[in-house]
Design an enzyme around this catalytic site. Structure first.
Site: not given
Length: 552
Positions: A225, A289
């Site tokens: 993330d 990401e």
């Protein structure tokens, strides 16, 4: 909330894999040659009647995913969390959130996925924790607390204001004042998500332990993330102002995140993680990401060429693709630039939708169901790895807006003008025509889609449905390695038509809004399914339609 625990200190590094790590019977190219599928577990299937999807629900739908033909799943966070940001505020990196089940449920799901040849990617959140994580709770007890250094603290300026000008991704200052200890702490997202300090080696050791824990349970990779934000400028320098040339998200916040994110030292972390995982018998992957629109910067996240490819991420999301208009020219330009800029060892990864942005049918296609199959054909014929977001295969649109008083997403409350709630992109999967679209026997955590046209049950019965077409496209991709391995050319054969040339195959998608005529050949699959198997001398495509054609 369940009891949380702090990971024990990581064991000393060793060149030998942990004894609990065991290989799984996955095809070695499962992530490179196949199609991946993003599951939002809370919205996938509820099996215990609490209105929230769970891990047994994901396990129960593995046969569906196998029929669809995907080779692996990425699940958004299943770890324990108070849900200030729905799983992206972690209070225990080693525990499963009770809404989803138990560690036993997780292991059973991973094993069941492997039995069906499906890999599993676990979502890990290294940029920040929850403010209820024991590390942060301890850090707040005093400046000399054991875990104080795990987080980014700074003294105020002489006038009492925050230490620099950084702004949160969710709006407002990125600093929260902690009165008991007289310092600010950094939160690049909500104040309930304090940022970790990756300059502290103990943080790095703790995350090596976390990686080992989840690979021991059976995951085959990690989605990292906000990968680009992990390391901050050590001197906490001010970010420079945004300019008129910057993309919308940067202009919304008024500054370029030069020092609050995108620091070169993040690559040290990724190289360390890659080295750790490459010693594992299953060689778990890293999917980043990487929220940068600079493709040269994106390419650096793959690292240097090594025996197994790059030395950092295996794949990095290309968000510039999603942000383009659904037009042949801009899409051709970003695809061509990606092919030109990424290093030879880099595996591109493409997606149309995700949990943070509007679904492609709403964002790109303005709800026009006649355009759905062309967009799916484009995705599944690109070189690299394709990622479907749950419901993409059904042509799901965003659900209707939810009143602010009922909203779940923190962005719904207007902290950042110009950013809307993500709740409509996360509505429950419509499985059938029963109550709550077959998602749950109870009122769902978010309102369910109207299943009249979009349910899995209805589309599996319809030989001319989006679902059937997606399934056939994935099968075609598997049967023709050129569709995922061959170099990609982008010939301009007609105005408004995007053509992907993959060896002897051409994938044409007509984005012109008018009828076009193209060179013919044997039609392997068309969005207008009655054209499958034909061999016209000249191929005629109606607006928004597409075809995969074998030339000659």
């Amino acid at each position: 909330m369940s009891t949380v625990r702090t990971p024990p200190p990581a064991p000393a590094r060793t060149t030998q894999p942990d004894p609990g790590w065991a290989p799984t019977p996955l095809h070695p190219g499962w992530w490179r040659d196949g199609v991946l599928y993003q599951v939002y577990p809370r919205s996938f299937l509820d099996t215990d009647g609490d209105g929230h999807g769970d891990l047994p629900g994901v396990a129960a739908r593995l046969p569906y995913l196998q029929r669809l033909g995907v080779s692996g799943i990425w699940m958004t966070p299943i770890t324990d969390s108070p849900n200030a940001d729905w799983g992206y505020d972690v209070s225990d990196y080693l525990a499963v959130h009770p809404d989803f089940g138990t560690a036993g449920d997780a292991r059973e799901l991973f094993d069941a996925a492997h039995e069906r040849g499906l890999g599993v990617i676990h979502d890990i959140v290294p940029n920040h924790t929850s403010d209820r994580h024991p590390w942060f709770v301890d850090a707040c007890t005093g400046r000399d607390a054991r875990f104080r250094g795990f987080f980014v603290w700074a003294d105020p300026r002489p006038d009492g204001s925050p230490p620099n000008n950084w702004v949160s991704m969710f709006g407002g200052p990125a600093w929260a004042w902690h009165e008991p200890t007289g310092q600010y702490y950094l939160h690049n997202f909500t104040p309930q998500q304090p940022d970790l300090n990756w300059w502290d080696p103990r943080v790095r050791r703790a995350f090596r332990t976390i990686l080992r824990h989840w690979t021991g349970l059976g995951v085959d990779g990690f989605r990292v993330d906000v990968c680009q934000a992990i390391v901050k400028d050590r001197e906490l320098r001010d970010n420079p102002p945004a300019t008129a040339e910057d993309r919308t998200n940067v202009r919304l916040r008024g500054q370029r995140p030069v020092y609050s994110m995108n620091r070169p030292e993040v690559h040290d972390v990724l190289r360390e993680w890659r080295g750790l995982l490459d010693r594992h018998p299953r060689r778990p992957i890293l999917l980043g990401e990487t929220n940068t629109h600079d493709l040269a910067a994106l390419s650096r996240y793959y690292g240097d060429t090594g025996a197994g490819g790059g030395s950092e991420l295996h794949m990095a999301f290309n968000f510039r693709f999603m942000s383009q208009p659904y037009e042949a020219g801009p899409l051709r330009e970003i695809i061509a630039e990606t092919e030109r800029v990424l290093p030879a060892h880099a595996q591109p990864v493409w997606t149309l939708s995700n949990h943070d942005g509007s679904r492609y049918v709403t964002r790109w296609l303005e709800g026009d169901q006649d355009r759905v199959r062309g967009a799916l054909m484009l995705l599944l014929c690109l070189r690299g790895t394709a990622m479907l977001y749950y419901g993409d295969e059904l042509g799901l649109e965003d659900a209707p807006p939810i009143p602010v008083e009922d909203a779940r997403d923190p962005l719904a409350h207007g902290g950042l003008p110009g950013k809307e709630s993500r709740d409509p992109h996360r509505a429950p999967m419509p499985w059938d025509g029963s109550a709550h679209a077959g998602f749950s026997s109870a009122t769902p955590w978010l309102p369910a889609h109207d299943p009249a046209r979009t349910s899995v049950e209805a589309q599996e019965r319809d030989p001319d449905s989006h679902l059937r077409t997606t399934t056939d496209l994935i099968a075609l991709r598997g049967a023709h390695p050129d569709l995922h391995r061959a170099p990609m050319e982008l010939p301009e054969l007609a105005d408004g038509v995007l053509t992907l040339r993959r060896g002897p195959l051409d994938c044409h998608v007509n984005l012109s809004g008018r009828d076009v005529e193209l060179p013919g050949g044997r039609v392997l699959l068309a969005t207008r399914r009655r054209d499958d198997g034909t061999a016209p001398e000249r191929l005629r495509l109606a607006p928004w339609q597409g075809a995969v054609v074998a030339r000659g």
